[in-house]
Design an enzyme around this catalytic site. Structure first.
Site, PDB file in Angstrom:
ATOM      1  N   GLY A   1     -25.307  17.717  63.212  1.00 48.10           N
ATOM      2  CA  GLY A   1     -25.532  18.089  61.818  1.00 48.10           C
ATOM      3  C   GLY A   1     -26.727  17.343  61.269  1.00 48.10           C
TER       4      GLY A   1
ATOM      5  N   GLN B   1     -31.695  13.507  54.747  1.00 45.96           N
ATOM      6  CA  GLN B   1     -32.066  12.657  55.886  1.00 45.96           C
ATOM      7  C   GLN B   1     -33.523  12.843  56.306  1.00 45.96           C
ATOM      8  OE1 GLN B   1     -28.404  14.031  58.137  1.00 45.96           O
ATOM      9  NE2 GLN B   1     -28.610  11.971  58.968  1.00 45.96           N
TER      10      GLN B   1
ATOM     11  N   CYS C   1     -24.014   8.713  62.885  1.00 45.78           N
ATOM     12  CA  CYS C   1     -24.978   9.322  61.961  1.00 45.78           C
ATOM     13  C   CYS C   1     -26.381   9.078  62.483  1.00 45.78           C
ATOM     14  CB  CYS C   1     -24.828   8.704  60.572  1.00 45.78           C
ATOM     15  SG  CYS C   1     -25.947   9.422  59.346  1.00 45.78           S
ATOM     16  N   LEU C   2     -27.202  10.107  62.447  1.00 48.89           N
ATOM     17  CA  LEU C   2     -28.588   9.970  62.905  1.00 48.89           C
ATOM     18  C   LEU C   2     -29.361   8.981  62.032  1.00 48.89           C
ATOM     19  CD1 LEU C   2     -29.337  13.721  63.697  1.00 48.89           C
ATOM     20  CD2 LEU C   2     -28.827  11.887  65.331  1.00 48.89           C
TER      21      LEU C   2
ATOM     22  N   HIS D   1     -19.186  14.961  56.047  1.00 48.63           N
ATOM     23  CA  HIS D   1     -20.207  13.943  56.309  1.00 48.63           C
ATOM     24  C   HIS D   1     -21.570  14.403  55.755  1.00 48.63           C
ATOM     25  CE1 HIS D   1     -22.231  11.014  59.258  1.00 48.63           C
ATOM     26  NE2 HIS D   1     -23.224  11.811  58.912  1.00 48.63           N
ATOM     27  N   GLU D   2     -21.913  15.676  55.986  1.00 48.91           N
ATOM     28  CA  GLU D   2     -23.211  16.191  55.511  1.00 48.91           C
ATOM     29  C   GLU D   2     -23.239  16.282  53.985  1.00 48.91           C
ATOM     30  OE1 GLU D   2     -25.277  16.004  57.640  1.00 48.91           O
ATOM     31  OE2 GLU D   2     -24.096  16.251  59.453  1.00 48.91           O
TER      32      GLU D   2
ATOM     33  N   HIS E   1     -24.101  13.106  52.424  1.00 54.18           N
ATOM     34  CA  HIS E   1     -25.544  12.811  52.422  1.00 54.18           C
ATOM     35  C   HIS E   1     -26.217  13.393  51.176  1.00 54.18           C
ATOM     36  CE1 HIS E   1     -26.391  10.833  56.213  1.00 54.18           C
ATOM     37  NE2 HIS E   1     -25.780  11.770  56.927  1.00 54.18           N
TER      38      HIS E   1
END
Ligand code: GNR
Ligand code: NI
Length: 168
Positions: free
Chosen positions: A46, A51, A92-93, A134-135, A138
């Site tokens: 994702g 991000q 997480c990236l 999670h997204e 963000h």
């Protein structure tokens, strides 16, 4: 297509609250395609526009094994359908190299717009339900590390800051 740079914790730009998308044009399509390519390249399941330092309410997700089922969610809204919760090891990236258990609602409904601005609704479970929450976090300037102990969060912050200094 193009690969986009992914911001890393504790970058303050990850704390910005994203604005709703109002214009569905070629530039938005290009952004979503670049985000999908960046997600596959990372690799991740994702990616939220926040991000990549674009503060619009757009996320891309692909939980398929073959990276051939990309989903685009614009202006997503989540409804919690029951009090049931479940724990998942999240990564997480924007927090590379760390995974921690996070507890979230288990049963959710998601209302969103697709890339053409058409509304759709899904009731995801398991990993997709975790990933969408999670997204969406963000887009509201939240990270999974906000759910763990402040001691752990500080430790992760110090280590990432150190690696950013080395890289710079
Ligand atoms: O690639 C990712 N894996 C993942 C694993 C468990 C819970 C959430 C995620 S999302 C993450 C990609 C990312 O950082 N999205 O914002
Ligand atoms: Ni993330």
């Amino acid at each position: 297509m193009a690969l986009l740079n992914i911001l890393e914790f504790p970058d303050p730009r990850l704390r910005k609250v994203a604005k709703p998308v109002t214009v569905f044009d070629a530039a938005l399509k290009k952004l979503s395609e670049d985000m999908i390519e960046t997600m596959y390249d990372a690799p991740g399941i994702g990616l939220a526009a926040t991000q990549v330092n674009v503060h619009k309410r757009l996320v891309v997700i692909d939980i398929s094994e073959n990276h051939n089922d990309p989903l685009v969610f614009i202006n997503p809204k989540i409804t919690t359908l029951s009090d049931d919760e479940r724990e998942w090891e999240e990564g997480c990236l924007s927090v590379p190299g760390y995974q921690e258990a996070v507890i979230r609602p288990k049963d959710i409904r998601v209302n969103a717009l697709d890339i053409n601005g058409d509304p759709f609704e899904i009731e995801p479970d398991e990993l997709l339900a975790v990933c969408i929450q999670h997204e969406l976090d963000h887009l509201d300037g939240k990270l999974f590390v906000d759910y763990i102990s402040s001691i752990k969060r500080l430790r992760i912050r110090k280590k990432l800051e150190k690696s950013h200094k080395k890289r710079a």
